[in-house]
Write a protein that holds these residues in place. Structure first.
Motif, mmCIF file in Angstrom:
data_model
loop_
_atom_site.group_PDB
_atom_site.id
_atom_site.type_symbol
_atom_site.label_atom_id
_atom_site.label_comp_id
_atom_site.label_asym_id
_atom_site.label_seq_id
_atom_site.Cartn_x
_atom_site.Cartn_y
_atom_site.Cartn_z
ATOM 1 N N LEU A 381 0.847 -1.524 -0.032
ATOM 2 C CA LEU A 381 0.015 -0.127 -0.063
ATOM 3 C C LEU A 381 0.957 1.127 0.279
ATOM 4 O O LEU A 381 0.523 2.185 -0.528
ATOM 5 C CB LEU A 381 -0.672 0.202 1.031
ATOM 6 N N ASN A 382 1.750 0.727 0.650
ATOM 7 C CA ASN A 382 2.884 2.125 1.013
ATOM 8 C C ASN A 382 3.527 2.714 -0.306
ATOM 9 O O ASN A 382 3.641 3.565 -0.940
ATOM 10 C CB ASN A 382 3.517 2.264 1.564
ATOM 11 N N TYR A 383 4.251 1.596 -1.232
ATOM 12 C CA TYR A 383 4.739 1.710 -2.743
ATOM 13 C C TYR A 383 3.556 2.030 -3.383
ATOM 14 O O TYR A 383 3.972 3.458 -4.399
ATOM 15 C CB TYR A 383 4.893 0.177 -3.018
ATOM 16 N N LEU A 384 2.023 1.837 -3.329
ATOM 17 C CA LEU A 384 1.505 2.352 -4.654
ATOM 18 C C LEU A 384 0.611 3.766 -4.127
ATOM 19 O O LEU A 384 0.244 4.631 -4.198
ATOM 20 C CB LEU A 384 0.064 1.335 -4.532
ATOM 21 N N GLY A 385 1.042 3.991 -3.575
ATOM 22 C CA GLY A 385 0.958 5.341 -2.175
ATOM 23 C C GLY A 385 -0.508 6.006 -1.785
ATOM 24 O O GLY A 385 -0.976 7.172 -1.746
ATOM 25 N N GLU A 386 -0.675 4.470 -0.966
ATOM 26 C CA GLU A 386 -1.861 4.490 -0.172
ATOM 27 C C GLU A 386 -2.033 4.405 0.927
ATOM 28 O O GLU A 386 -2.293 4.003 1.661
ATOM 29 C CB GLU A 386 -3.066 3.675 -0.945
ATOM 30 N N TYR A 387 -1.922 5.963 1.061
ATOM 31 C CA TYR A 387 -1.154 6.169 3.203
ATOM 32 C C TYR A 387 -2.270 5.476 3.823
ATOM 33 O O TYR A 387 -2.552 5.457 4.906
ATOM 34 C CB TYR A 387 -0.373 8.023 2.951
ATOM 35 N N ASP A 388 -3.937 6.677 2.873
ATOM 36 C CA ASP A 388 -4.605 6.947 4.644
ATOM 37 C C ASP A 388 -5.281 4.554 4.589
ATOM 38 O O ASP A 388 -4.893 4.920 5.921
ATOM 39 C CB ASP A 388 -5.737 6.798 3.509
#
Length: 464
Positions: A381-388
Motif C-alpha cells: 500500500l505504501n509503494y502504491l501511495g495509498e497512505y490512508d
C-alpha cells in the motif's frame, strides 16, 4: 474356520428368534438367551426388535432379574430415567447385592450429570462384582466427565491391572497422561504395560506417538517398528514411522513406509504428499512433482497439496507456473487464506503490486492475522501511495500486536508522509523505545523521511 460352541449357540438363538417373528410361531428361550438377543439388537440400533424380544422374554420369564435389568438399560437408553429408577428400586428390594443394580443406577446418575453420585454407585458395585475391570472402566469415564483426569487415569490403570487386553482403557489412560502433560510418565507406564503384554501393537504404537511428541525420534521409530512386526497391516504405525524417519532425515526409509501404507490400503492424499516432500528433500524434483500432482488428483480439496506444488515452483523462482497452480487452487476454494497469501507473494515477486495488494487483503479477510501478512500488505500500500489505507491497516494490525516496533516505525513514516508530524514523532518514539536497533527501518522504507533533520535530531536525542 470353525465357530466355538458359544458363538454357534448364540447365532442359533438369533436365527430361531427371527424365524419365530416371521412365522408367528412361539418358541421357548431361556432368560439368558433373551438377554443376549435383546443386547444384540440394542448394539445394532434395532430398538423395535429389542423391545419385541424384551416383551416376549418377560412373558416367558416374568420374574427374571436379568431381563428386568435389561429393561432398565432400555429405559435409560430412551431417557425414561424415572421409570428406570422405579424398577431398580423394586429389584434392589429383591437382590440388594446385585452389582448390576448399582451399575445401572450409576448410569442414571450419569445421564442426569450427577457424576459424583455415579462414582459412589460404582464404588458400591465393586463390593459385589466379579468383573472389576468393567466397573473401573465405567468409573474412569465418570471421572473424565468431571474433568478429574488424575482420578480417571488411576481408574483406567486399575482396569488394565484386571484386564490387560482392554484396549479402550489403554487408549484412555494414555489420553489422561497426555492431557495432564505427563508424557514422560506415560512412556514409563507403557514400558511396564509392555513388560506384561509385549505383543500389544496398540501399546507400542502409543509409545511411538509419545516418543515423537518428546522429539525422541529414534525411539519413536523403534516403537512403531515393533507395532508393525506384531501387526504387519497396521497402516497407522507405518504412517507414523514415516513421519519420525522424516524428522531423522532418513527420507528413503520414510518413502518405503509411506509406500507400505499405499500397498495396504487405498492411496491417501497425505501419504502421497509426504512421499513428494521426501523426494523433494532428496533432490528428486521430477518424482516430487509427480507425487504432488497425484496428491491433488486424489483430494482436490486438500490445501496442503496445492500449497506444496505452489511452494515448489516459488522456490524454483518459476513464478508463472506457481501462479498457474495457485489460481487453480483458488478456483476450487476461494476462501483459503493460505492460497491468497501465496497469490500475493507470487504477484509481488512478479512486480504486479495491485494484484499482490488484493491477495494480502483477501488473506487477512479470511483469517490470516500473521504479522508478516499485515506488514507485506502495508508495504505494498505504501509503494502504491495509498497512505490512508496503509495507516488504517496498521491500526487494525496493532489490535493484534500491541507492542510491535515494526508497526510503530511504519506508522511513524506514513504519518510523516502525510505531514502529520506530531503523530509521526509519537510513533517514532514508540518504535525507538521498543527496539532502537531497528530504527533504520525508517531509512529502508521511507528514505525521504529518514533524511529530514527533525527525524535525525529526534533519533540522536533518543540515543543520548
Amino acid at each position: 474356520m470353525y465357530l466355538d460352541h458359544e458363538e454357534d449357540d448364540y447365532n442359533l438363538s438369533l436365527n430361531r428368534f427371527e424365524s419365530m417373528l416371521k412365522t408367528n410361531k412361539v418358541f421357548f428361550f431361556d432368560s439368558e438367551e433373551f438377554e443376549e438377543i435383546i443386547l444384540h439388537y440394542l448394539d445394532m440400533g434395532k430398538t423395535n426388535l429389542a423391545k419385541k424380544a424384551l416383551k416376549l422374554g418377560l412373558e416367558q420369564h416374568p420374574k427374571s432379574t436379568g431381563l428386568k435389568l435389561v429393561q432398565v438399560e432400555m429405559l435409560v437408553y430412551e431417557d425414561k430415567l424415572d421409570a428406570a429408577e422405579r424398577l431398580l428400586n423394586e429389584l434392589y428390594a429383591i437382590e440388594p447385592h446385585n452389582e448390576e443394580i448399582f451399575i445401572q443406577r450409576a448410569s442414571i446418575y450419569s445421564k442426569r450429570d450427577n457424576h459424583e453420585k455415579a462414582v459412589e454407585c460404582l464404588q458400591q458395585a465393586l463390593e459385589f462384582t466379579d468383573d472389576y475391570a468393567d466397573v473401573y472402566n465405567l468409573m474412569g469415564m465418570e471421572y473424565l466427565f468431571m474433568d478429574n483426569l488424575e482420578a480417571a487415569k488411576e481408574s483406567f490403570i486399575k482396569c488394565l491391572e484386571e484386564d490387560i487386553m482392554d484396549q479402550s482403557a489403554l487408549y484412555n489412560v494414555v489420553y489422561c497422561f497426555e492431557f495432564l502433560d505427563q508424557n514422560k510418565e506415560a512412556v514409563e507406564y507403557l514400558k511396564t504395560y509392555i513388560d506384561r503384554n509385549p505383543y500389544s501393537e496398540i501399546a507400542w504404537h502409543q509409545s511411538g506417538r509419545l516418543y515423537y511428541g518428546l522429539k525422541d525420534y529414534e525411539n519413536a521409530v523403534r516403537a512403531f517398528e515393533y507395532a508393525t512386526y506384531i501387526d504387519d497391516t497396521f497402516v497407522g504405525a507405518y504412517m507414523e514411522k514415516g513421519k519420525a524417519l522424516e524428522r531423522l532425515m532418513r527420507y528413503e526409509e520414510a518413502i518405503e513406509c509411506y509406500e507400505q501404507t499405499i500397498n495396504l490400503d487405498d492411496p491417501t492424499s497425505y501419504a502421497l504428499l509426504r512421499i513428494g516432500k521426501c523426494h523433494e528433500k532428496l533432490g528428486n524434483r521430477a518424482e516430487a512433482m509427480k507425487y504432488f500432482n497425484q496428491t491433488v488428483h486424489e483430494d482436490p480439496l486438500l490445501d496442503k497439496g496445492w500449497i506444496a506444488i505452489t511452494d515448489f515452483y516459488i522456490r524454483e523462482k518459476n513464478y508463472q507456473k506457481a501462479l498457474f497452480y495457485v489460481n487453480k487452487a483458488l478456483a476450487i476454494d476461494d476462501q483459503n487464506r493460505g492460497y491468497w497469501k501465496r497469490y500475493a507473494t507470487i504477484n509481488k515477486a512478479m512486480n504486479f503490486y495491485e494484484e499482490a495488494e488484493y491477495g494480502y487483503r483477501k488473506a487477512v479477510e479470511f483469517g490470516d492475522f500473521e504479522l508478516d501478512t499485515w506488514l507485506f500488505w502495508v508495504d505494498i500500500l505504501n509503494y502504491l501511495g495509498e497512505y490512508d489505507n496503509a495507516v488504517l491497516t496498521l491500526l487494525q494490525a496493532s489490535e493484534y500486536y500491541t507492542e510491535e516496533f515494526e508497526i510503530e516505525y511504519r506508522l511513524a513514516g506514513l504519518y510523516f508522509m502525510q505531514h502529520l508530524d506530531e503523530k509521526g514523532l509519537y510513533h517514532l518514539a514508540n518504535g525507538l523505545r521498543q527496539n532502537y536497533a531497528h530504527h533504520t527501518l525508517i531509512e529502508e522504507l521511507f528514505p525521504s523521511i529518514w533524511e529530514r533533520p527533525t527525524v535525525q535530531h529526534y533519533i540522536a536525542k533518543f540515543q543520548k
